[in-house]
Motif scaffolding. Structure first.
Motif, PDB file in Angstrom:
ATOM      1  N   SER A   1     -13.577  -1.374  15.211  1.00 28.49           N
ATOM      2  CA  SER A   1     -12.354  -1.610  14.452  1.00 28.49           C
ATOM      3  C   SER A   1     -11.958  -3.082  14.491  1.00 28.49           C
ATOM      4  O   SER A   1     -11.579  -3.670  13.471  1.00 28.49           O
TER       5      SER A   1
ATOM      6  N   VAL B   1     -14.152  -5.204  12.286  1.00 36.09           N
ATOM      7  CA  VAL B   1     -13.717  -5.141  10.887  1.00 36.09           C
ATOM      8  C   VAL B   1     -12.488  -6.021  10.678  1.00 36.09           C
ATOM      9  O   VAL B   1     -12.365  -6.700   9.658  1.00 36.09           O
ATOM     10  N   CYS B   2     -11.562  -6.032  11.644  1.00 38.90           N
ATOM     11  CA  CYS B   2     -10.403  -6.924  11.572  1.00 38.90           C
ATOM     12  C   CYS B   2     -10.842  -8.373  11.427  1.00 38.90           C
ATOM     13  O   CYS B   2     -10.328  -9.133  10.589  1.00 38.90           O
TER      14      CYS B   2
ATOM     15  N   ARG C   1      -3.320  -6.491  14.523  1.00 37.78           N
ATOM     16  CA  ARG C   1      -4.563  -5.790  14.826  1.00 37.78           C
ATOM     17  C   ARG C   1      -4.334  -4.514  15.627  1.00 37.78           C
ATOM     18  O   ARG C   1      -5.073  -3.545  15.478  1.00 37.78           O
TER      19      ARG C   1
ATOM     20  N   PHE D   1      -3.457  -2.023  13.071  1.00 35.32           N
ATOM     21  CA  PHE D   1      -4.636  -1.727  12.254  1.00 35.32           C
ATOM     22  C   PHE D   1      -5.602  -0.831  13.013  1.00 35.32           C
ATOM     23  O   PHE D   1      -6.209   0.072  12.428  1.00 35.32           O
TER      24      PHE D   1
ATOM     25  N   SER E   1      -6.887   2.677  11.556  1.00 37.79           N
ATOM     26  CA  SER E   1      -8.309   2.956  11.337  1.00 37.79           C
ATOM     27  C   SER E   1      -8.785   4.099  12.208  1.00 37.79           C
ATOM     28  O   SER E   1      -9.682   4.855  11.821  1.00 37.79           O
TER      29      SER E   1
ATOM     30  N   ALA F   1      -3.786   3.572   5.362  1.00 40.72           N
ATOM     31  CA  ALA F   1      -4.703   2.441   5.483  1.00 40.72           C
ATOM     32  C   ALA F   1      -4.823   1.696   4.156  1.00 40.72           C
ATOM     33  O   ALA F   1      -4.825   0.450   4.123  1.00 40.72           O
TER      34      ALA F   1
ATOM     35  N   LEU G   1      -3.908  -2.182   3.409  1.00 37.65           N
ATOM     36  CA  LEU G   1      -4.910  -3.107   2.879  1.00 37.65           C
ATOM     37  C   LEU G   1      -4.461  -3.712   1.557  1.00 37.65           C
ATOM     38  O   LEU G   1      -4.713  -4.895   1.284  1.00 37.65           O
TER      39      LEU G   1
ATOM     40  N   ASP H   1     -11.504  -1.059   2.161  1.00 40.63           N
ATOM     41  CA  ASP H   1     -11.449   0.282   2.724  1.00 40.63           C
ATOM     42  C   ASP H   1     -12.855   0.874   2.849  1.00 40.63           C
ATOM     43  O   ASP H   1     -13.162   1.579   3.817  1.00 40.63           O
TER      44      ASP H   1
ATOM     45  N   LEU I   1     -14.337  -0.516   5.933  1.00 38.09           N
ATOM     46  CA  LEU I   1     -13.768   0.158   7.104  1.00 38.09           C
ATOM     47  C   LEU I   1     -14.396   1.533   7.283  1.00 38.09           C
ATOM     48  O   LEU I   1     -14.796   1.916   8.390  1.00 38.09           O
ATOM     49  N   THR I   2     -14.498   2.295   6.185  1.00 34.39           N
ATOM     50  CA  THR I   2     -15.077   3.637   6.253  1.00 34.39           C
ATOM     51  C   THR I   2     -16.522   3.592   6.740  1.00 34.39           C
ATOM     52  O   THR I   2     -16.942   4.379   7.588  1.00 34.39           O
TER      53      THR I   2
ATOM     54  N   HIS J   1     -16.767   1.692  10.751  1.00 35.17           N
ATOM     55  CA  HIS J   1     -15.981   2.041  11.929  1.00 35.17           C
ATOM     56  C   HIS J   1     -16.555   3.242  12.665  1.00 35.17           C
ATOM     57  O   HIS J   1     -17.098   3.126  13.763  1.00 35.17           O
TER      58      HIS J   1
END
Length: 398
Positions: free
Chosen positions: A143, A146-147, A157, A160, A164, A184, A188, A225, A228-229, A232
């Motif tokens: 996570s 990705v941040c 963060r 976030f 996430s 989310a 975003l 997104d 992230l998907t 993560h």
């Protein structure tokens, strides 16, 4: 439950590290397997390595468009980022992201990934043994990576990380998961709007500086997104499963600790062996056709079993065992294949090459804190993994 009842779910079932034996039988006897689903529809399960590569690599005959699922027109707003889009829209959007995932660009992230890993190892050492490694290490690292990639401000963060994490927590039911995805996306979208006003050094800021007139806020938020998907839960699962395998194979763990370059071979073989994304994004036949001896009608769904393909005996000997010294492990399908191959693959590989050796060197006596048969593996998961990984180090408790 009868064997026939299990067929629609067999591609999501595991026995610890391994796909269930029924999946291997299907691959051997009927590799283009028809599965009946509600509504008298047929979904085809594709299981052999070469056949899966053919489907994933042929976007002319097989579509990824999300509209095939929900009955809308082409390239509707979807939850999969690039994964549910066809050319030319897929081609247009991917060209913006591709330069950001070259190894030259990603190397600038490597020192930050190393620092994050060390920070969480420090926390583990401070908190003391035993711990759940999933919550303390495997979950936060991806996570935060990705941040760092996107350019999420430091002060945001922690929130976030919560957003996430919540989207992958299905314990509260599907409504809660959908709400977490919406939360989310809302965050975003707001982040993109702020970045548009004052672009930072992360991926979003870079895209806005270079292509801000070509990309609207919603499209950019959807792309973020999708990253992230895709980056993560998959990386969390690989860190957890890979650590468990290393703890069960101490000779391999010792080589990772002691041999500077060996981790690259281990990571590639574990990616193949674990195949945490068990099936690829669904494909849909663009036309009536005969494929692998079966009549496939326009619009029918094909599910490609990546876990079955990566264990295909046609690839070599003992594919149901992890052998890091195996030649050409990088030909695996853990990241998919073709134009939809995971764009973040180099970043995920980098995370693992950093995290595994650092963990094993910091805690050379790391061990499971429960018997192996008590480790909670996920059930019926698209992304396979562990619900928890109880570990300990130091003197054993009496």
């Amino acid at each position: 439950m009868s064997v026939e009842d299990e067929f629609p779910l067999v591609q999501f079932m595991r026995e610890n590290f391994d796909p269930v034996g029924e999946l291997a039988r299907i691959r051997a006897e009927q590799p283009m397997f028809p599965m009946a689903i509600p509504g008298d529809q047929t979904v085809w399960l594709v299981t052999r390595y070469e056949d899966v590569r053919e489907v994933l690599g042929d976007h002319e005959r097989f579509s990824n468009d999300f509209g095939n699922i929900i009955g809308l027109g082409s390239n509707q707003d979807d939850p999969g980022g690039l994964g549910f889009r066809d050319p030319p829209e897929h081609t247009r959007l991917r060209k913006y992201l591709t330069p950001e995932f070259t190894m030259r660009r990603l190397r600038r992230l490597e020192p930050r990934i190393e620092a994050m890993v060390e920070e969480y190892l420090d926390r583990m050492e401070k908190d003391g043994s035993p711990i759940d490694l999933v919550q303390s290490f495997c979950l936060p690292i991806p996570s935060l990576v990705v941040c760092e990639l996107l350019g999420v401000p430091y002060e945001e963060r922690k929130d976030f990380l919560r957003l996430s994490t919540n989207r992958f927590d299905f314990s509260a039911g599907p409504e809660a998961s959908i709400q977490a995805v919406n939360d989310a996306m809302a965050y975003l979208t707001d982040l993109v709007a702020r970045e548009r006003q004052n672009p930072g050094d992360g991926l979003l800021g870079t895209l806005l500086r270079e292509h801000g007139d070509e990309l609207d806020d919603r499209t950019l938020a959807s792309m973020a997104d999708g990253l992230l998907t895709g980056g993560h839960d998959t990386s969390t699962s690989m860190l957890a499963l890979g650590t468990l395998w290393l703890l069960e194979n101490p000779a391999e763990a010792a080589k990772v600790r002691e041999q500077e370059g060996y981790i690259t071979e281990v990571v590639e073989e574990l990616l193949r062996y674990m195949t945490v994304v068990q099936v690829a994004f669904p494909r849909f036949a663009r036309e009536d056709m005969e494929f692998l001896g079966q009549k496939v009608t326009k619009g029918q769904m094909l599910l490609c079993s990546l876990s079955a393909a990566n264990r295909d005996p046609a690839l070599g000997e003992e594919m149901d065992k992890a052998r890091p010294e195996r030649p050409a492990s990088s030909s695996h399908l853990a990241f998919g294949h073709g134009i939809h191959r995971c764009i973040g693959a180099p970043l995920a590989q980098m995370e693992m090459r950093v995290a595994f050796p650092a963990l094993l060197r910091r805690f050379p006596d790391l061990r499971l804190d429960v018997p192996f048969d008590e480790v909670p593996f996920r059930k019926l998961a698209i992304v396979y993994g562990l619900d928890a990984l109880p570990v300990a180090w130091g003197p054993r408790q009496a």
